[in-house]
Design a protein around this motif. Structure first.
Motif, PDB file in Angstrom:
ATOM      1  N   VAL A   5     -17.708  -1.277  36.352  1.00 52.65           N
ATOM      2  CA  VAL A   5     -17.724  -1.784  34.982  1.00 52.65           C
ATOM      3  C   VAL A   5     -16.362  -2.411  34.718  1.00 52.65           C
ATOM      4  CG1 VAL A   5     -17.960  -1.233  32.543  1.00 52.65           C
ATOM      5  CG2 VAL A   5     -19.370  -0.037  34.230  1.00 52.65           C
ATOM      6  N   ALA A   6     -16.290  -3.730  34.747  1.00 52.21           N
ATOM      7  CA  ALA A   6     -15.022  -4.423  34.538  1.00 52.21           C
ATOM      8  C   ALA A   6     -14.554  -4.240  33.097  1.00 52.21           C
ATOM      9  CB  ALA A   6     -15.184  -5.909  34.856  1.00 52.21           C
ATOM     10  N   LEU A   7     -13.242  -4.130  32.917  1.00 52.25           N
ATOM     11  CA  LEU A   7     -12.689  -3.911  31.586  1.00 52.25           C
ATOM     12  C   LEU A   7     -12.318  -5.209  30.878  1.00 52.25           C
ATOM     13  CD1 LEU A   7     -10.329  -0.877  32.318  1.00 52.25           C
ATOM     14  CD2 LEU A   7     -12.695  -0.844  31.512  1.00 52.25           C
ATOM     15  N   ARG A   8     -12.022  -6.261  31.637  1.00 54.13           N
ATOM     16  CA  ARG A   8     -11.543  -7.500  31.046  1.00 54.13           C
ATOM     17  C   ARG A   8     -12.482  -8.067  29.978  1.00 54.13           C
ATOM     18  NH1 ARG A   8      -7.636 -10.984  32.659  1.00 54.13           N
ATOM     19  NH2 ARG A   8      -7.429  -9.850  34.625  1.00 54.13           N
ATOM     20  N   PRO A   9     -13.825  -8.070  30.191  1.00 54.74           N
ATOM     21  CA  PRO A   9     -14.708  -8.652  29.161  1.00 54.74           C
ATOM     22  C   PRO A   9     -14.647  -7.944  27.810  1.00 54.74           C
ATOM     23  CG  PRO A   9     -15.858  -8.480  31.255  1.00 54.74           C
ATOM     24  CD  PRO A   9     -14.571  -7.723  31.416  1.00 54.74           C
ATOM     25  N   MET A  10     -14.160  -6.690  27.772  1.00 53.61           N
ATOM     26  CA  MET A  10     -14.091  -5.968  26.495  1.00 53.61           C
ATOM     27  C   MET A  10     -12.842  -6.298  25.702  1.00 53.61           C
ATOM     28  SD  MET A  10     -15.567  -2.134  27.170  1.00 53.61           S
ATOM     29  CE  MET A  10     -14.581  -1.778  28.617  1.00 53.61           C
ATOM     30  N   GLY A  11     -11.856  -6.923  26.339  1.00 56.30           N
ATOM     31  CA  GLY A  11     -10.589  -7.188  25.677  1.00 56.30           C
ATOM     32  C   GLY A  11     -10.688  -8.082  24.452  1.00 56.30           C
ATOM     33  N   PRO A  12     -11.172  -9.310  24.601  1.00 62.35           N
ATOM     34  CA  PRO A  12     -11.224 -10.223  23.449  1.00 62.35           C
ATOM     35  C   PRO A  12     -12.013  -9.692  22.252  1.00 62.35           C
ATOM     36  CG  PRO A  12     -11.508 -11.442  25.493  1.00 62.35           C
ATOM     37  CD  PRO A  12     -11.530 -10.000  25.858  1.00 62.35           C
ATOM     38  N   PRO A  13     -13.188  -9.067  22.444  1.00 66.30           N
ATOM     39  CA  PRO A  13     -13.917  -8.556  21.273  1.00 66.30           C
ATOM     40  C   PRO A  13     -13.203  -7.429  20.525  1.00 66.30           C
ATOM     41  CG  PRO A  13     -15.378  -8.739  23.181  1.00 66.30           C
ATOM     42  CD  PRO A  13     -13.983  -8.911  23.683  1.00 66.30           C
ATOM     43  N   LEU A  14     -12.202  -6.788  21.164  1.00 67.58           N
ATOM     44  CA  LEU A  14     -11.506  -5.680  20.521  1.00 67.58           C
ATOM     45  C   LEU A  14     -10.303  -6.123  19.681  1.00 67.58           C
ATOM     46  CD1 LEU A  14     -11.475  -3.031  23.399  1.00 67.58           C
ATOM     47  CD2 LEU A  14     -12.823  -2.950  21.310  1.00 67.58           C
ATOM     48  N   VAL A  15      -9.815  -7.323  19.928  1.00 64.53           N
ATOM     49  CA  VAL A  15      -8.583  -7.756  19.264  1.00 64.53           C
ATOM     50  C   VAL A  15      -8.748  -7.824  17.751  1.00 64.53           C
ATOM     51  CG1 VAL A  15      -6.939  -9.650  19.006  1.00 64.53           C
ATOM     52  CG2 VAL A  15      -7.732  -8.984  21.286  1.00 64.53           C
ATOM     53  N   ARG A  16      -9.792  -8.520  17.287  1.00 68.22           N
ATOM     54  CA  ARG A  16      -9.967  -8.716  15.850  1.00 68.22           C
ATOM     55  C   ARG A  16     -10.144  -7.390  15.097  1.00 68.22           C
ATOM     56  NH1 ARG A  16     -11.713 -12.959  12.424  1.00 68.22           N
ATOM     57  NH2 ARG A  16     -11.951 -14.314  14.249  1.00 68.22           N
ATOM     58  N   PRO A  17     -11.045  -6.490  15.502  1.00 71.87           N
ATOM     59  CA  PRO A  17     -11.203  -5.246  14.730  1.00 71.87           C
ATOM     60  C   PRO A  17      -9.955  -4.366  14.746  1.00 71.87           C
ATOM     61  CG  PRO A  17     -12.530  -5.182  16.729  1.00 71.87           C
ATOM     62  CD  PRO A  17     -12.066  -6.592  16.570  1.00 71.87           C
ATOM     63  N   LEU A  18      -9.211  -4.327  15.858  1.00 74.17           N
ATOM     64  CA  LEU A  18      -8.024  -3.480  15.911  1.00 74.17           C
ATOM     65  C   LEU A  18      -6.904  -4.018  15.022  1.00 74.17           C
ATOM     66  CD1 LEU A  18      -7.902  -2.527  19.711  1.00 74.17           C
ATOM     67  CD2 LEU A  18      -8.596  -1.086  17.784  1.00 74.17           C
ATOM     68  N   LEU A  19      -6.644  -5.318  15.078  1.00 73.78           N
ATOM     69  CA  LEU A  19      -5.618  -5.904  14.215  1.00 73.78           C
ATOM     70  C   LEU A  19      -6.006  -5.797  12.745  1.00 73.78           C
ATOM     71  CD1 LEU A  19      -4.560  -9.104  16.219  1.00 73.78           C
ATOM     72  CD2 LEU A  19      -3.349  -6.913  16.032  1.00 73.78           C
ATOM     73  N   SER A  20      -7.275  -6.016  12.455  1.00 70.64           N
ATOM     74  CA  SER A  20      -7.748  -5.917  11.066  1.00 70.64           C
ATOM     75  C   SER A  20      -7.641  -4.486  10.554  1.00 70.64           C
ATOM     76  CB  SER A  20      -9.203  -6.401  10.974  1.00 70.64           C
ATOM     77  OG  SER A  20      -9.322  -7.746  11.409  1.00 70.64           O
ATOM     78  N   THR A  21      -7.857  -3.521  11.430  1.00 78.81           N
ATOM     79  CA  THR A  21      -7.719  -2.110  11.048  1.00 78.81           C
ATOM     80  C   THR A  21      -6.287  -1.781  10.652  1.00 78.81           C
ATOM     81  OG1 THR A  21      -9.559  -1.401  12.447  1.00 78.81           O
ATOM     82  CG2 THR A  21      -7.903   0.256  11.901  1.00 78.81           C
ATOM     83  N   VAL A  22      -5.328  -2.263  11.443  1.00 79.10           N
ATOM     84  CA  VAL A  22      -3.914  -2.011  11.133  1.00 79.10           C
ATOM     85  C   VAL A  22      -3.558  -2.598   9.769  1.00 79.10           C
ATOM     86  CG1 VAL A  22      -1.547  -2.510  11.823  1.00 79.10           C
ATOM     87  CG2 VAL A  22      -3.245  -1.889  13.555  1.00 79.10           C
ATOM     88  N   LEU A  23      -4.003  -3.820   9.511  1.00 79.13           N
ATOM     89  CA  LEU A  23      -3.711  -4.467   8.229  1.00 79.13           C
ATOM     90  C   LEU A  23      -4.358  -3.709   7.076  1.00 79.13           C
ATOM     91  CD1 LEU A  23      -2.534  -6.804   6.601  1.00 79.13           C
ATOM     92  CD2 LEU A  23      -4.614  -8.114   7.107  1.00 79.13           C
TER      93      LEU A  23
END
Length: 497
Positions: A418-436
């Motif tokens: 199960v490659a991890l790279r494809p999960m990277g881009p979809p996680l950026v927006r929700p994580l940054l938005s959560t911090v804000l």
């Protein structure tokens, strides 16, 4: 039809079944959480923090034993490639025997465990509460059969009725002055009633037997899983024994409350997901490695998008939340809660990943993950608790989860193709938005004090208003009002969730 189209068709069929099962699971776990929450509010006013501490010691023991007493047979039955009726008698025999044996061993060792935890008077409560593992062993195969067929509606009915009995018995005994025994007797009563209904609903003949080859296959899959889940339970519950020994009964009571509150999201969402995820990933892994990997790539970002803002807002609003719900005497639990919700986030993400590993039959990988996690945690937990009390324990739990649990899980996924790279881009927006969103909520709560209810309403509302437009696609937001009206005012749950 091409191979890719066949995989997509199978994914759609499994997704539909899992989606329906998840809807029922969400409804059931939400209802159960509301009932448990209401019971907790009542009992917090009838009992003392020391009672919570005593019950916490017993709960820690039960949590560990529940993970090992069926030797991983529930998951093995769900994942079984073959007919249920061929395997059920052997599985039922193994589960029942191990449940009785494990309880007998712990009955004898309960005094030593209670003394080590700093609660020598907790022996009776520990012995009573752990009777639940015998009940679980007798009903394990029936529960697995319902999960295997995505019949979560039946499980919900059984669990809900059992919870009703638990609430009535617990509150009645608390009023009568039973102290920590009120918790224990209530949980045992709920387990008995829920177990009887599960047995009736599963419609699996109550037969016992033994087939050596079937037993060998079940234990080959289940034993590494049971050990890994047992270690997981130790990872999560050794904290109670250490905190009780170092910080004392009252501080342990505050810590137990904070830990239980931090688990709300996992209790509702995580439990609902686990009811269907192992079965869903098992069916996907039967088809193709790509189907399993695609499922992981899809569902982990989806889980993060839902859970991350809940966890973050609960963290920044922890103290007013504790004070409002349980009263000022419980306010010392607030700082610990603020830290422990991070552990819940870690557990939910790694838990879904490990459900995929279990579905693929890679139970040894889960064993190594939890073994490494526990080896790092125990000394860190002891040192941090001695230095900083219950807040130190919370820091150790969350920190080791992030620094050790997450990397080990990532390595295991890679080894399972199960490659991890494809999960990277979809996680950026929700994580940054959560911090804000969390930062804005914290500022709003600070300037709207000192009343907890105002801080919660203002901070939580503004935080969600910041997060949702940043993460949810605009077309879905525009369609939301009409969708709500069509569904009679109930929010839609995506089939693929």
């Amino acid at each position: 039809m091409t191979n890719t189209e066949e995989i997509q068709l199978i994914q759609t069929e499994i997704g539909d079944k899992a989606g329906r099962g998840l809807k029922w699971s969400l409804v059931g776990t939400l209802g159960a959480k509301v009932g448990s929450f209401a019971m907790g509010l009542v009992l917090a006013r009838l009992l003392e923090p020391s009672d919570y501490g005593t019950f916490g010691i017993a709960t820690a023991a039960l949590a560990v034993l529940m993970h090992i007493n069926d030797v991983g047979l529930i998951a093995a039955v769900v994942q079984w490639r073959g007919k249920l009726e061929d395997m059920a008698p052997t599985a039922a025999t193994l589960a029942a025997v191990f449940g009785v044996v494990v309880y007998g061993i712990f009955y004898v060792t309960a005094p030593a465990y209670s003394a080590f935890s700093g609660e020598a008077d907790a022996v009776g409560v520990v012995r009573l509460l752990t009777v639940v593992i015998v009940i679980d062993g007798l009903t394990a195969v029936r529960s697995a059969a319902l999960m295997r067929e995505f019949r979560q509606d039946k499980m919900i009915i059984a669990n809900t009725v059992g919870l009703g009995f638990q609430i009535v018995v617990s509150i009645w005994l608390a009023i009568a002055g039973a102290h920590a025994y009120a918790f224990a007797w209530g949980q045992v009563a709920g387990a008995v009633v829920g177990g009887l209904l599960t047995t009736i609903f599963a419609k699996v003949p109550l037969r016992f037997g033994y087939n050596r080859e079937i037993a060998k296959k079940l234990l080959k899959y289940g034993f590494p899983l049971a050990v890994s889940l047992g270690i997981e339970a130790i990872v999560m519950n050794v904290q109670l024994a250490i905190v009780g020994r170092i910080s004392g009964q009252e501080q342990l009571g505050f810590y137990v409350l904070a830990f239980n509150m931090s688990m709300w999201a996992q209790t509702i969402l995580g439990t609902a997901i686990r009811y269907v995820s192992v079965a869903g990933f098992s069916r996907l892994s039967e088809t193709d490695d790509r189907a399993l990997a695609q499922g992981v790539h899809k569902y982990i970002p989806m889980l993060v998008s839902v859970v991350a803002p809940i966890i973050a807002l609960m963290s920044v609003l922890a103290t007013p939340l504790v004070t409002l719900l349980y009263g000022g005497k419980w306010s010392p639990a607030g700082p610990a809660l603020m830290l422990l919700v991070g552990l819940t986030f870690v557990r939910m993400v790694t838990g879904l990943a490990m459900d995929a590993l279990m579905g693929a039959g890679a139970t040894r990988s889960t064993l190594w993950i939890y073994l490494g996690w526990s080896i790092a945690l125990v000394p860190a937990l002891w040192i941090a608790t001695e230095s900083l009390g219950i807040n130190g324990a919370a820091i150790a739990q969350t920190g080791i989860g992030l620094l050790v649990g997450v990397p080990l899980t990532a390595i295991a996924l890679q080894r399972a193709k199960v490659a991890l790279r494809p999960m990277g881009p979809p996680l950026v927006r929700p994580l940054l938005s959560t911090v804000l969103a969390a930062a804005v909520a914290a500022v709003v709560a600070h300037f709207t004090g000192p009343y907890p209810v105002v801080q919660l309403l203002a901070g939580g509302t503004v935080g969600l208003l910041v997060y949702v437009p940043l993460v949810v696609p605009r077309d879905q937001l525009r369609r939301l009002p009409s969708t709500l009206l069509r569904r009679g005012g109930s929010a839609p749950i995506p089939e693929e969730a």
